[in-house]
Design a protein around this motif. Sequence first.
Motif, mmCIF file in Angstrom:
data_model
loop_
_atom_site.group_PDB
_atom_site.id
_atom_site.type_symbol
_atom_site.label_atom_id
_atom_site.label_comp_id
_atom_site.label_asym_id
_atom_site.label_seq_id
_atom_site.Cartn_x
_atom_site.Cartn_y
_atom_site.Cartn_z
ATOM 1 N N ILE A 1 0.833 -1.206 0.000
ATOM 2 C CA ILE A 1 0.000 0.000 0.000
ATOM 3 C C ILE A 1 0.866 1.254 0.000
ATOM 4 N N SER A 2 1.955 1.238 0.755
ATOM 5 C CA SER A 2 2.826 2.421 0.803
ATOM 6 C C SER A 2 3.668 2.559 -0.464
ATOM 7 N N ARG A 3 3.965 1.432 -1.107
ATOM 8 C CA ARG A 3 4.821 1.443 -2.311
ATOM 9 C C ARG A 3 4.035 1.786 -3.575
ATOM 10 N N THR A 4 2.719 1.584 -3.545
ATOM 11 C CA THR A 4 1.874 1.797 -4.718
ATOM 12 C C THR A 4 1.295 3.208 -4.704
ATOM 13 N N PRO A 5 1.568 4.029 -5.741
ATOM 14 C CA PRO A 5 0.997 5.381 -5.764
ATOM 15 C C PRO A 5 -0.520 5.411 -5.614
ATOM 16 N N ALA A 6 -1.212 4.387 -6.151
ATOM 17 C CA ALA A 6 -2.668 4.335 -6.003
ATOM 18 C C ALA A 6 -3.086 3.965 -4.583
ATOM 19 N N ALA A 7 -2.118 3.565 -3.756
ATOM 20 C CA ALA A 7 -2.330 3.281 -2.331
ATOM 21 C C ALA A 7 -3.341 2.156 -2.083
ATOM 22 N N ARG A 8 -3.347 1.152 -2.960
ATOM 23 C CA ARG A 8 -4.229 -0.002 -2.758
ATOM 24 C C ARG A 8 -3.733 -1.174 -3.589
ATOM 25 N N TRP A 9 -4.246 -2.351 -3.266
ATOM 26 C CA TRP A 9 -4.045 -3.524 -4.110
ATOM 27 C C TRP A 9 -4.966 -3.400 -5.331
ATOM 28 N N GLY A 10 -4.585 -4.020 -6.424
ATOM 29 C CA GLY A 10 -5.459 -4.047 -7.581
ATOM 30 C C GLY A 10 -6.608 -5.007 -7.360
ATOM 31 N N ASN A 11 -7.749 -4.701 -7.947
ATOM 32 C CA ASN A 11 -8.875 -5.625 -7.977
ATOM 33 C C ASN A 11 -8.808 -6.390 -9.299
ATOM 34 N N PRO A 12 -9.162 -7.691 -9.318
ATOM 35 C CA PRO A 12 -9.067 -8.470 -10.562
ATOM 36 C C PRO A 12 -9.716 -7.798 -11.765
ATOM 37 N N GLU A 13 -10.855 -7.119 -11.548
ATOM 38 C CA GLU A 13 -11.530 -6.461 -12.665
ATOM 39 C C GLU A 13 -10.725 -5.292 -13.244
ATOM 40 N N ASP A 14 -9.701 -4.826 -12.514
ATOM 41 C CA ASP A 14 -8.852 -3.756 -13.043
ATOM 42 C C ASP A 14 -8.087 -4.190 -14.286
ATOM 43 N N LEU A 15 -7.958 -5.494 -14.510
ATOM 44 C CA LEU A 15 -7.259 -6.004 -15.696
ATOM 45 C C LEU A 15 -8.149 -6.019 -16.932
ATOM 46 N N GLY A 16 -9.465 -5.890 -16.741
ATOM 47 C CA GLY A 16 -10.402 -6.052 -17.844
ATOM 48 C C GLY A 16 -10.181 -5.102 -18.994
ATOM 49 N N GLY A 17 -9.951 -3.833 -18.678
ATOM 50 C CA GLY A 17 -9.789 -2.835 -19.740
ATOM 51 C C GLY A 17 -8.596 -3.121 -20.627
ATOM 52 N N ALA A 18 -7.472 -3.455 -20.015
ATOM 53 C CA ALA A 18 -6.265 -3.760 -20.793
ATOM 54 C C ALA A 18 -6.472 -4.998 -21.655
ATOM 55 N N ALA A 19 -7.157 -6.015 -21.089
ATOM 56 C CA ALA A 19 -7.404 -7.240 -21.845
ATOM 57 C C ALA A 19 -8.288 -6.971 -23.060
ATOM 58 N N ILE A 20 -9.360 -6.202 -22.864
ATOM 59 C CA ILE A 20 -10.255 -5.883 -23.983
ATOM 60 C C ILE A 20 -9.522 -5.067 -25.037
ATOM 61 N N PHE A 21 -8.755 -4.076 -24.601
ATOM 62 C CA PHE A 21 -8.002 -3.239 -25.541
ATOM 63 C C PHE A 21 -7.074 -4.082 -26.411
ATOM 64 N N LEU A 22 -6.283 -4.949 -25.791
ATOM 65 C CA LEU A 22 -5.307 -5.741 -26.544
ATOM 66 C C LEU A 22 -5.945 -6.845 -27.369
ATOM 67 N N ALA A 23 -7.200 -7.198 -27.048
ATOM 68 C CA ALA A 23 -7.910 -8.232 -27.805
ATOM 69 C C ALA A 23 -8.726 -7.660 -28.956
ATOM 70 N N SER A 24 -8.863 -6.350 -29.026
ATOM 71 C CA SER A 24 -9.809 -5.722 -29.949
ATOM 72 C C SER A 24 -9.113 -4.969 -31.089
ATOM 73 N N LYS A 25 -9.928 -4.468 -32.000
ATOM 74 C CA LYS A 25 -9.419 -3.680 -33.129
ATOM 75 C C LYS A 25 -8.726 -2.414 -32.663
ATOM 76 N N ALA A 26 -9.037 -1.970 -31.458
ATOM 77 C CA ALA A 26 -8.439 -0.739 -30.941
ATOM 78 C C ALA A 26 -6.914 -0.828 -30.859
ATOM 79 N N SER A 27 -6.375 -2.048 -30.809
ATOM 80 C CA SER A 27 -4.921 -2.229 -30.682
ATOM 81 C C SER A 27 -4.281 -2.782 -31.950
ATOM 82 N N ASP A 28 -4.905 -2.570 -33.095
ATOM 83 C CA ASP A 28 -4.406 -3.166 -34.341
ATOM 84 C C ASP A 28 -3.005 -2.681 -34.747
ATOM 85 N N PHE A 29 -2.572 -1.515 -34.252
ATOM 86 C CA PHE A 29 -1.226 -1.038 -34.579
ATOM 87 C C PHE A 29 -0.356 -0.973 -33.324
ATOM 88 N N VAL A 30 -0.730 -1.764 -32.328
ATOM 89 C CA VAL A 30 0.053 -1.888 -31.092
ATOM 90 C C VAL A 30 0.661 -3.282 -31.092
#
Length: 261
Positions: A210-239
């Motif tokens: 908690i002290s080492r993380t600027p967001a001052a919390r542990w991540g929640n599993p759903e926090d990964l959802g956005g990155a997963a959708i982005f990298l799986a979708s057309k939005a990342s076609d040139f990434v």
Amino acid sequence: MDLFNLKGKTALITGGTHGLGMAMAEALAEAGAQIIVTGNTPEKMEKALEHYHSKGYFAKGYLFDVTDENAAAENLEKISKEIGDIHILVNNAGIIKRELAITMPVSDFRKVIDVDLVGPFIMSQLVAKQMIERKEGKIINICSMMSELGRSTVSAYAAAKGGLKMLTKNLATEWAKHNIQVNGIGPGYFATTQTEPIRVDGHPFNEFIISRTPAARWGNPEDLGGAAIFLASKASDFVNGQIIYVDGGILATIGKPSNED
């Protein structure tokens, strides 16, 4: 938003029966994808499929070891016949063995490398063959902050995840010409059943994270959802060949003085 729409796509998530793998599988399903999850524990698979089906997702499960290339090939052939092509591969299955390098059995070191690095290579190689024929595909490797940092007792895990980061870049380099994007997600410290014992108030490691993380919390599993959708979708076609660290900012900072608010 069409850029992030995964309808008509099939996503295979290794180790998608629990934890962060399940969270990412749910996110992809919410975006419209059919999901296929792999695992090697029948009980976990049964519970996972019940969970996915209760939410109305199309979900199928296959039990096999991702480090066994013959079993992986046989099951992918079965998936192709029963469901169709894989459009999105998430290499999430992994293990960790915490042991000081000086005393760690070589057999344990090899096992971690086999599951966390060789397994993703086997799965990527097999799935990429159909992606190359189709001239389209997304591969997402689940790396780690340990792809960048060292820490006591995780030498095998860090070596494997560092290797996975470089495998991601090399596969992206080879397969980009086939319209295949290979990227990675590097999770930080997340609140899962595995970390529950060390997340209690007053536990030294909980206070450290908690002290080492600027967001001052542990991540929640759903926090990964956005990155997963982005990298799986057309939005990342040139990434391509990139690792997105979802860590609350840990890798961005050297930390803060103990007297800083």
